[in-house]
Write an enzyme that holds these catalytic residues in place. Sequence first.
Site, PDB file in Angstrom:
ATOM      1  N   SER A  70       0.799  -1.231   0.000  1.00 15.71           N
ATOM      2  CA  SER A  70       0.000   0.000   0.000  1.00 15.71           C
ATOM      3  C   SER A  70       0.839   1.293   0.000  1.00 15.71           C
ATOM      4  O   SER A  70       0.436   2.265  -0.651  1.00 15.71           O
ATOM      5  CB  SER A  70      -0.996  -0.011   1.165  1.00 15.71           C
ATOM      6  N   ASP A  74      -5.251  -1.145   7.897  1.00 16.58           N
ATOM      7  CA  ASP A  74      -5.073  -2.503   7.369  1.00 16.58           C
ATOM      8  C   ASP A  74      -4.232  -3.349   8.325  1.00 16.58           C
ATOM      9  O   ASP A  74      -3.110  -3.753   8.003  1.00 16.58           O
ATOM     10  CB  ASP A  74      -4.387  -2.378   5.986  1.00 16.58           C
TER      11      ASP A  74
HETATM   12  N1  SAM Z   1      -1.008  -2.229   4.309  1.00 18.17           N
HETATM   13  C1  SAM Z   1      -0.006  -3.152   3.812  1.00 18.17           C
HETATM   14  C2  SAM Z   1      -0.230  -3.365   2.315  1.00 18.17           C
HETATM   15  O1  SAM Z   1      -1.390  -3.315   1.866  1.00 18.17           O
HETATM   16  O2  SAM Z   1       0.761  -3.558   1.608  1.00 18.17           O
HETATM   17  C3  SAM Z   1      -0.015  -4.466   4.542  1.00 18.17           C
HETATM   18  C4  SAM Z   1      -0.040  -4.348   6.028  1.00 18.17           C
HETATM   19  S1  SAM Z   1      -0.029  -5.860   6.907  1.00 18.17           S
HETATM   20  C5  SAM Z   1      -1.614  -6.502   6.607  1.00 18.17           C
HETATM   21  C6  SAM Z   1      -0.144  -5.275   8.560  1.00 18.17           C
HETATM   22  C7  SAM Z   1       1.141  -4.640   9.079  1.00 18.17           C
HETATM   23  O3  SAM Z   1       0.856  -3.939  10.293  1.00 18.17           O
HETATM   24  C8  SAM Z   1       2.239  -5.638   9.431  1.00 18.17           C
HETATM   25  O4  SAM Z   1       3.400  -5.280   8.718  1.00 18.17           O
HETATM   26  C9  SAM Z   1       2.450  -5.455  10.953  1.00 18.17           C
HETATM   27  O5  SAM Z   1       3.810  -5.578  11.329  1.00 18.17           O
HETATM   28  C10 SAM Z   1       1.967  -4.051  11.168  1.00 18.17           C
HETATM   29  N2  SAM Z   1       1.452  -3.734  12.519  1.00 18.17           N
HETATM   30  C11 SAM Z   1       0.866  -4.544  13.430  1.00 18.17           C
HETATM   31  N3  SAM Z   1       0.389  -3.822  14.470  1.00 18.17           N
HETATM   32  C12 SAM Z   1       0.636  -2.510  14.178  1.00 18.17           C
HETATM   33  C13 SAM Z   1       0.321  -1.272  14.819  1.00 18.17           C
HETATM   34  N4  SAM Z   1      -0.350  -1.238  15.970  1.00 18.17           N
HETATM   35  N5  SAM Z   1       0.702  -0.120  14.222  1.00 18.17           N
HETATM   36  C14 SAM Z   1       1.387  -0.138  13.036  1.00 18.17           C
HETATM   37  N6  SAM Z   1       1.699  -1.277  12.384  1.00 18.17           N
HETATM   38  C15 SAM Z   1       1.325  -2.438  12.939  1.00 18.17           C
END
Ligand code: SAM
Length: 304
Positions: free
Chosen positions: A108, A182
């Site tokens: 993203s 996400d």
């Molecule tokens: N949005 C990305 C995309 O579409 O390419 C994918 C994101 S992935 C589903 C979720 C990410 O959130 C992971 O890399 C994880 O390490 C991170 N994460 C988990 N908890 C979080 C938080 N509270 N704040 C920020 N990042 C977090």
Amino acid sequence: MFSYRHAFHAGNHADVLKHTTLIATLRHLMQKEAGITLIDTHAGAGLYRLDGDYTETGGEAKDGVVKLMAALRPAGAEPVAAAPALDDYLDLIASFNPSGLLRVYPGSPFVMHSLLRTESRDRLKLFELHPTDSRTLSANIGQLEAGRQIAVALQDGFEGVKPLLPPPPSATGSKRALVLIDPSYEIKSDYGKVSACIQELIRRFPTGTYLVWYPIIPRPEAHDLPRRLKTLANQAQRPWLHATLAIGQDPTHGPDDRPGLTASGMFVINPPHTLKAALQAALPQLLAILGRGRGKSQSLDTGG
Ligand code: SAM
């Protein structure tokens, strides 16, 4: 807490739905001259190798972007007529793979960056809490030499987004923002955090465009989330759009194989008025290409 790594899943059916929706939304928002603040609360690593160790293990792109690209842009043959939103998505993916082979998948942050207007006052704020992914993201973003236009924070995105809204006014005085939420939902509390965060963001900035991705899995919290988001949007008298894509069971899987994620949804608050038509054309084609077996379906619902 940090067992989830998006690299295993990059380019799967959920990414196809999420990024197609994100691109179609941004395309419309970028038609207005005024600058916009884009915020990705859970950014991931930014770029993924589709031929790397992580993706080889899961190989989820095979049932997602790889299958879609092969069906609509077959090698050595004429492209197949596609819904404009899918063409737009595949064009963007292809721009990261100039050799014609699908080797790189943009997450993203890079999807958003591709649509950013460098000459304008658009801003991109990225949050990623996993130290390794955050380092990779910073390195990937650093190569863009985008300066202050893009900021990466090793911070909890649910908290970090709040002080950014309402966004600063653009040169014309209008305030515009899009937020993608996400999370990986590997901990149950993520569901509650998403709805609490959305409630707070709508209160701070009612006209922002908010996109939430969520998994459709047999878990009460997952079923409740779109219902809660709908209630929040209706209470705030904001329009919403809800799209789902279920590719169904893999018919080659045995009863003991882990099924993996087969369905997910996107909930958008304050969607552009063009998004419904864009997804109405794209979802049936996505289902026809990515759908595999029992349980496949798609849906699109709007309100407010
Ligand atoms: N949005 C990305 C995309 O579409 O390419 C994918 C994101 S992935 C589903 C979720 C990410 O959130 C992971 O890399 C994880 O390490 C991170 N994460 C988990 N908890 C979080 C938080 N509270 N704040 C920020 N990042 C977090």
